[in-house]
Design a protein around this motif. Structure first.
Motif, PDB file in Angstrom:
ATOM      1  N   SER A  47       0.493  -6.991  -8.037  1.00 24.72           N
ATOM      2  CA  SER A  47      -0.309  -8.204  -7.944  1.00 24.72           C
ATOM      3  C   SER A  47      -0.816  -8.595  -9.322  1.00 24.72           C
ATOM      4  O   SER A  47      -1.138  -7.736 -10.140  1.00 24.72           O
ATOM      5  N   GLU A  48      -0.907  -9.880  -9.582  1.00 23.80           N
ATOM      6  CA  GLU A  48      -1.466 -10.335 -10.853  1.00 23.80           C
ATOM      7  C   GLU A  48      -2.989 -10.288 -10.847  1.00 23.80           C
ATOM      8  O   GLU A  48      -3.639 -10.481 -11.856  1.00 23.80           O
ATOM      9  N   PHE A  49      -3.599  -9.991  -9.687  1.00 21.97           N
ATOM     10  CA  PHE A  49      -5.054  -9.992  -9.548  1.00 21.97           C
ATOM     11  C   PHE A  49      -5.652  -8.587  -9.440  1.00 21.97           C
ATOM     12  O   PHE A  49      -6.855  -8.440  -9.353  1.00 21.97           O
ATOM     13  N   GLY A  50      -4.821  -7.577  -9.388  1.00 23.80           N
ATOM     14  CA  GLY A  50      -5.320  -6.214  -9.260  1.00 23.80           C
ATOM     15  C   GLY A  50      -4.177  -5.220  -9.238  1.00 23.80           C
ATOM     16  O   GLY A  50      -3.031  -5.578  -9.476  1.00 23.80           O
ATOM     17  N   PRO A  51      -4.456  -3.967  -8.904  1.00 18.80           N
ATOM     18  CA  PRO A  51      -3.439  -2.919  -8.967  1.00 18.80           C
ATOM     19  C   PRO A  51      -2.522  -2.850  -7.739  1.00 18.80           C
ATOM     20  O   PRO A  51      -1.621  -2.026  -7.698  1.00 18.80           O
ATOM     21  N   GLU A  52      -2.756  -3.688  -6.762  1.00 20.34           N
ATOM     22  CA  GLU A  52      -1.983  -3.630  -5.527  1.00 20.34           C
ATOM     23  C   GLU A  52      -0.518  -3.950  -5.763  1.00 20.34           C
ATOM     24  O   GLU A  52      -0.171  -4.762  -6.612  1.00 20.34           O
ATOM     25  N   LYS A  53       0.339  -3.317  -4.994  1.00 22.34           N
ATOM     26  CA  LYS A  53       1.775  -3.583  -5.041  1.00 22.34           C
ATOM     27  C   LYS A  53       2.105  -4.621  -3.966  1.00 22.34           C
ATOM     28  O   LYS A  53       1.497  -4.645  -2.898  1.00 22.34           O
ATOM     29  N   ARG A  54       3.080  -5.461  -4.236  1.00 23.90           N
ATOM     30  CA  ARG A  54       3.453  -6.553  -3.336  1.00 23.90           C
ATOM     31  C   ARG A  54       4.898  -6.389  -2.908  1.00 23.90           C
ATOM     32  O   ARG A  54       5.751  -5.990  -3.692  1.00 23.90           O
ATOM     33  N   ALA A  55       5.179  -6.727  -1.633  1.00 25.79           N
ATOM     34  CA  ALA A  55       6.546  -6.631  -1.106  1.00 25.79           C
ATOM     35  C   ALA A  55       6.950  -7.909  -0.385  1.00 25.79           C
ATOM     36  O   ALA A  55       7.871  -7.909   0.410  1.00 25.79           O
ATOM     37  N   GLY A  56       6.267  -8.998  -0.652  1.00 36.00           N
ATOM     38  CA  GLY A  56       6.548 -10.248   0.043  1.00 36.00           C
ATOM     39  C   GLY A  56       5.671 -10.366   1.268  1.00 36.00           C
ATOM     40  O   GLY A  56       5.103  -9.385   1.752  1.00 36.00           O
ATOM     41  N   PHE A  57       5.540 -11.594   1.782  1.00 37.07           N
ATOM     42  CA  PHE A  57       4.654 -11.803   2.926  1.00 37.07           C
ATOM     43  C   PHE A  57       5.266 -12.757   3.944  1.00 37.07           C
ATOM     44  O   PHE A  57       5.607 -12.357   5.038  1.00 37.07           O
ATOM     45  N   CYS A  58       5.448 -14.008   3.574  1.00 34.13           N
ATOM     46  CA  CYS A  58       5.849 -15.016   4.564  1.00 34.13           C
ATOM     47  C   CYS A  58       7.354 -15.067   4.806  1.00 34.13           C
ATOM     48  O   CYS A  58       7.800 -15.516   5.849  1.00 34.13           O
ATOM     49  N   LEU A  59       8.147 -14.632   3.835  1.00 38.39           N
ATOM     50  CA  LEU A  59       9.610 -14.605   3.902  1.00 38.39           C
ATOM     51  C   LEU A  59      10.249 -15.987   3.997  1.00 38.39           C
ATOM     52  O   LEU A  59      11.398 -16.111   4.415  1.00 38.39           O
ATOM     53  N   MET A  60       9.516 -17.039   3.628  1.00 39.81           N
ATOM     54  CA  MET A  60      10.092 -18.381   3.671  1.00 39.81           C
ATOM     55  C   MET A  60       9.704 -19.243   2.475  1.00 39.81           C
ATOM     56  O   MET A  60       9.856 -20.446   2.483  1.00 39.81           O
TER      57      MET A  60
END
Length: 99
Positions: A47-60
């Motif tokens: 994430s650009e806002f913190g240490p969290e990892k992102r894997a996508g969300f809405c898929l669209m």
């Protein structure tokens, strides 16, 4: 690293070689960048806002959670961009890239 996704079908499609963060990997013809990356790793990016990892969300292509970058600096939506042979992708913005 353990993959987030496991392929169960359609595994006989042509391989598509590409690279993520300098590591050579392969997807299958017709895969989105998201599917091709998550078949090899747990996340797309941090994430650009913190240490969290992102894997996508809405898929669209609406939530902007799946951005990845080319080595040249272009930003791509991983959920709606098809992986192409020879792509060189980054999970973090290139040096000097400005949001």
């Amino acid at each position: 690293m353990v993959a987030r996704l496991t392929r169960l079908s359609e595994i006989d499609r042509a391989s598509v070689p590409f690279a993520v963060d300098g590591q050579d990997v392969t997807g299958l013809a017709g895969d989105t960048i998201m599917i091709a990356m998550l078949a090899h790793r747990q996340t797309l990016r941090s994430s650009e806002f913190g240490p969290e990892k992102r894997a996508g969300f809405c898929l669209m292509g609406a939530c902007q959670d799946c951005w990845v970058w080319t080595e040249e600096g272009s930003r791509l939506r991983a959920c709606s961009t098809t992986v192409e042979p020879g792509m060189r992708l980054l999970s973090q913005p290139p040096e000097g890239w400005i949001w």
